[in-house]
Design an enzyme around this catalytic site. Sequence first.
Site, PDB file in Angstrom:
ATOM      1  N   HIS A  17      31.658  55.320  38.618  1.00 24.08           N
ATOM      2  CA  HIS A  17      32.813  55.228  39.523  1.00 24.08           C
ATOM      3  C   HIS A  17      34.224  55.067  38.772  1.00 24.08           C
ATOM      4  O   HIS A  17      34.121  55.434  37.263  1.00 24.08           O
ATOM      5  CB  HIS A  17      32.943  54.282  40.341  1.00 24.08           C
ATOM      6  CG  HIS A  17      32.783  52.721  39.881  1.00 24.08           C
ATOM      7  ND1 HIS A  17      33.981  52.416  39.140  1.00 24.08           N
ATOM      8  CD2 HIS A  17      31.785  51.932  39.950  1.00 24.08           C
ATOM      9  CE1 HIS A  17      33.504  51.133  39.000  1.00 24.08           C
ATOM     10  NE2 HIS A  17      32.268  50.681  39.184  1.00 24.08           N
ATOM     11  N   HIS A  20      34.511  53.013  35.328  1.00 24.65           N
ATOM     12  CA  HIS A  20      33.584  53.381  34.481  1.00 24.65           C
ATOM     13  C   HIS A  20      34.223  54.606  33.608  1.00 24.65           C
ATOM     14  O   HIS A  20      34.557  54.629  32.447  1.00 24.65           O
ATOM     15  CB  HIS A  20      32.213  53.927  34.683  1.00 24.65           C
ATOM     16  CG  HIS A  20      31.421  52.918  35.226  1.00 24.65           C
ATOM     17  ND1 HIS A  20      30.812  53.240  36.611  1.00 24.65           N
ATOM     18  CD2 HIS A  20      31.249  51.602  34.891  1.00 24.65           C
ATOM     19  CE1 HIS A  20      30.199  52.455  36.916  1.00 24.65           C
ATOM     20  NE2 HIS A  20      30.250  51.122  36.212  1.00 24.65           N
ATOM     21  N   CYS A 125      22.633  34.853  37.866  1.00 25.33           N
ATOM     22  CA  CYS A 125      23.097  36.032  38.841  1.00 25.33           C
ATOM     23  C   CYS A 125      22.424  37.194  38.224  1.00 25.33           C
ATOM     24  O   CYS A 125      22.507  37.816  37.190  1.00 25.33           O
ATOM     25  CB  CYS A 125      24.625  36.183  38.772  1.00 25.33           C
ATOM     26  SG  CYS A 125      25.033  37.772  39.582  1.00 25.33           S
ATOM     27  N   CYS A 128      24.714  40.302  37.506  1.00 32.76           N
ATOM     28  CA  CYS A 128      25.393  39.978  36.019  1.00 32.76           C
ATOM     29  C   CYS A 128      24.371  39.837  35.069  1.00 32.76           C
ATOM     30  O   CYS A 128      24.749  40.284  33.995  1.00 32.76           O
ATOM     31  CB  CYS A 128      26.145  38.726  35.952  1.00 32.76           C
ATOM     32  SG  CYS A 128      27.613  38.452  36.862  1.00 32.76           S
ATOM     33  N   CYS A 143      28.017  33.616  42.924  1.00 28.20           N
ATOM     34  CA  CYS A 143      28.513  34.118  41.499  1.00 28.20           C
ATOM     35  C   CYS A 143      30.004  34.532  41.982  1.00 28.20           C
ATOM     36  O   CYS A 143      30.114  35.527  42.801  1.00 28.20           O
ATOM     37  CB  CYS A 143      27.841  35.443  41.328  1.00 28.20           C
ATOM     38  SG  CYS A 143      28.589  36.647  40.045  1.00 28.20           S
ATOM     39  N   HIS A 146      30.129  38.868  41.898  1.00 30.49           N
ATOM     40  CA  HIS A 146      29.711  39.702  42.827  1.00 30.49           C
ATOM     41  C   HIS A 146      29.556  38.891  44.186  1.00 30.49           C
ATOM     42  O   HIS A 146      29.050  39.587  45.266  1.00 30.49           O
ATOM     43  CB  HIS A 146      28.159  39.888  42.338  1.00 30.49           C
ATOM     44  CG  HIS A 146      28.143  40.848  41.120  1.00 30.49           C
ATOM     45  ND1 HIS A 146      27.896  40.427  39.736  1.00 30.49           N
ATOM     46  CD2 HIS A 146      28.297  41.940  41.024  1.00 30.49           C
ATOM     47  CE1 HIS A 146      27.806  41.103  39.008  1.00 30.49           C
ATOM     48  NE2 HIS A 146      28.280  42.250  39.548  1.00 30.49           N
ATOM     49  N   LYS A 295      45.481  52.524  51.625  1.00 34.32           N
ATOM     50  CA  LYS A 295      45.602  53.268  52.724  1.00 34.32           C
ATOM     51  C   LYS A 295      45.351  54.775  52.091  1.00 34.32           C
ATOM     52  O   LYS A 295      46.118  55.064  51.441  1.00 34.32           O
ATOM     53  CB  LYS A 295      47.231  53.194  53.482  1.00 34.32           C
ATOM     54  CG  LYS A 295      47.341  54.418  54.429  1.00 34.32           C
ATOM     55  CD  LYS A 295      48.764  54.218  54.668  1.00 34.32           C
ATOM     56  CE  LYS A 295      49.548  55.208  55.347  1.00 34.32           C
ATOM     57  NZ  LYS A 295      49.797  56.163  54.603  1.00 34.32           N
ATOM     58  N   LYS A 298      46.166  61.365  54.041  1.00 35.99           N
ATOM     59  CA  LYS A 298      45.366  62.014  54.927  1.00 35.99           C
ATOM     60  C   LYS A 298      45.063  63.454  54.246  1.00 35.99           C
ATOM     61  O   LYS A 298      43.951  64.087  54.578  1.00 35.99           O
ATOM     62  CB  LYS A 298      46.660  62.214  56.169  1.00 35.99           C
ATOM     63  CG  LYS A 298      46.427  61.357  57.198  1.00 35.99           C
ATOM     64  CD  LYS A 298      47.192  61.867  58.512  1.00 35.99           C
ATOM     65  CE  LYS A 298      47.412  60.586  59.329  1.00 35.99           C
ATOM     66  NZ  LYS A 298      48.846  60.685  60.035  1.00 35.99           N
TER      67      LYS A 298
HETATM   68  O1  ME8 Z   1      28.365  45.126  32.396  1.00 37.67           O
HETATM   69  N1  ME8 Z   1      38.139  48.536  36.500  1.00 37.67           N
HETATM   70  O2  ME8 Z   1      27.788  47.495  32.715  1.00 37.67           O
HETATM   71  P1  ME8 Z   1      28.599  47.898  34.178  1.00 37.67           P
HETATM   72  C1  ME8 Z   1      37.915  48.889  35.266  1.00 37.67           C
HETATM   73  N2  ME8 Z   1      25.762  47.015  31.111  1.00 37.67           N
HETATM   74  N3  ME8 Z   1      36.791  48.931  34.655  1.00 37.67           N
HETATM   75  C2  ME8 Z   1      35.702  48.762  35.214  1.00 37.67           C
HETATM   76  C3  ME8 Z   1      35.686  48.554  36.694  1.00 37.67           C
HETATM   77  C4  ME8 Z   1      36.964  48.313  37.415  1.00 37.67           C
HETATM   78  N4  ME8 Z   1      37.122  48.207  38.530  1.00 37.67           N
HETATM   79  N5  ME8 Z   1      34.506  48.481  37.079  1.00 37.67           N
HETATM   80  C5  ME8 Z   1      33.652  48.527  35.875  1.00 37.67           C
HETATM   81  C6  ME8 Z   1      27.714  46.112  32.196  1.00 37.67           C
HETATM   82  N6  ME8 Z   1      34.379  49.015  34.949  1.00 37.67           N
HETATM   83  C7  ME8 Z   1      26.753  46.116  31.042  1.00 37.67           C
HETATM   84  C8  ME8 Z   1      27.649  46.121  29.610  1.00 37.67           C
HETATM   85  S1  ME8 Z   1      27.777  46.379  27.009  1.00 37.67           S
HETATM   86  C9  ME8 Z   1      26.654  46.159  25.891  1.00 37.67           C
HETATM   87  C10 ME8 Z   1      26.975  46.324  28.408  1.00 37.67           C
HETATM   88  C11 ME8 Z   1      33.851  49.409  33.543  1.00 37.67           C
HETATM   89  O3  ME8 Z   1      27.944  49.167  34.578  1.00 37.67           O
HETATM   90  C12 ME8 Z   1      34.467  48.242  32.543  1.00 37.67           C
HETATM   91  O4  ME8 Z   1      34.473  48.737  31.057  1.00 37.67           O
HETATM   92  O5  ME8 Z   1      28.653  46.726  35.013  1.00 37.67           O
HETATM   93  C13 ME8 Z   1      33.282  47.092  32.479  1.00 37.67           C
HETATM   94  O6  ME8 Z   1      33.484  46.387  31.564  1.00 37.67           O
HETATM   95  C14 ME8 Z   1      32.205  47.818  32.646  1.00 37.67           C
HETATM   96  O7  ME8 Z   1      32.320  49.190  33.461  1.00 37.67           O
HETATM   97  C15 ME8 Z   1      31.069  47.311  33.420  1.00 37.67           C
HETATM   98  O8  ME8 Z   1      29.917  48.255  33.510  1.00 37.67           O
END
Ligand code: ME8
Length: 510
Positions: A17, A20, A125, A128, A143, A146, A295, A298
């Site tokens: 998303h 990422h 968790c 996490c 958690c 989450h 919001k 449209k």
């Molecule tokens: O934690 N805003 O993976 P993950 C900004 N596998 N960045 C965001 C975000 C948001 N709303 N949501 C996700 C993990 N991210 C582990 C990591 S590393 C050795 C192992 C980004 O899939 C951000 O970089 O939950 C966050 O740290 C990461 O996705 C978490 O990805």
Amino acid sequence: MPYYVTTPIYYVNAEPHLGHAYSTIGADILARHMRQRGEDVFFLTGTDEHGEPVARAAEAQNTTPQELADRNAQRFKDMMPLIDVSNDFFIRTSDQPHKDEVARVMQRVYDNGYVYEGMYEGWYCPRCADFKSEHEMGEGHTCPIHKIPLEQQSEQSWFFKLSAFQERLEQLFADQPEWVMPRHRYNEALSFIKGGLHDVALSRAKLSWGVPLPWAPDQVMYVWFDALLNYLTALTYAREGENLHDRFWPADVHVMAKDIIKFHAVYWPALLMAADEPLPKRMFVHGYLLMGGEKMSKSLGNVLDPFKVIELFGSDALRFYCYREVSFGQDGAVSTEGFETRYNTELANEYGNLASRTLAMIGRYRDGVIPEEPDETGLEEDFAGAADELSTRFDALEVTAALDDVWSLVRRLNRYAEERAPWQLAKDPERADELDATLYGLAEGLRVVSILLHPFIPQSTTKMLAAIGCEADASSLATAEFGGREGAGAGGRKIGELPQLFPKLEAAGD
Ligand code: ME8
């Protein structure tokens, strides 16, 4: 100089998303800027495939962890070229060479005496993959990230002696004030350490989806140890027949969001110390992109789905919006309205329109040839030292401030066009020299800002530079000097076609 930058490796329990994409684009901007400086860059991203988050998601979807991992890892891999991410390697923790190397490193940690057997009892968790201490959990054993109930776990495990690193970690923070950036994240990590470190479980007895412990193969490694080690293991097999470890380790910067700071700023250096490995130089912790209570527009629907944004507006628009809107290091709200405004006023008008108007005037008034460099354009002072200032910003990892600085130059060029009004000058043959100087100033200014902007919006800047015959300049920051070095400026070049860089939203969206 070698420069090694990483993103977190993403869990394959769900699809990619915008969050990422944000981290990955941030690391890509750093990588591209460093390549422009002629550094020897290695940029790593990838997927984290083991452990409970993935095993449970697979179970819920009636599939195997490997199948789920294959499917979603491919989605992450496919996202990279779509957002113009120039990673040098994509690691998957289910890669056999990664697992082999994890086993080798962890055996070293074991041989060095930092592992013992014990009984784990506490709260966990599964999303996490984190054991929560009393002060890390939400109300009623939940958690805080989450918002799900924690599970009480009790199992025979192997432990990593994190507590043995209390003093060395405090020393590390004292010696390296830039170890964690920005500063408030450094303080957060340090206060976690100062609260007193406890040993952590490094294996799971009840899980089979993971890397077996080399000294006790009946247990698999706790996923965070396997995951963190990716930064090291990737270097051993990213290039066939070559070990890049000595060339790129220690990493220059690990990029991540604040959710995983404890693992990176505390566990990771301790694990590396236990394995006799040098520590990475810095980590940069950015905030969250927030879309709460949004919001929706449209006309565009939920356009902040990164794939939809790219389909409609291209990846430059997404990259630009993310880093202009959400300051690297802070939380920031994103919205379709905000996206529309920045797209229309900044990308389409201030950059795209300036470029097309400038080229159209050179075509009309000067037969498509950029006038030679004049004695003076009136822009020299504004552009003096811009590339060096940009580098200083990047050295401090101030990615958004770097973009803001360059955008001030884009705005300066817009004002310049209004002040000089070349369309008026063109009416008076006596003012031909002024018109030459103005057209040169605009073209040369556009050349320089396009080089500086290239790490942020690689596609449109490449098109812009190609249209003034300076495509090669994108690869070198040294060429971003106003007036050009040794005849490297825009003067005298024949212009080509410039496709519309950022079509107006109404036309693209509906
Ligand atoms: O934690 N805003 O993976 P993950 C900004 N596998 N960045 C965001 C975000 C948001 N709303 N949501 C996700 C993990 N991210 C582990 C990591 S590393 C050795 C192992 C980004 O899939 C951000 O970089 O939950 C966050 O740290 C990461 O996705 C978490 O990805």
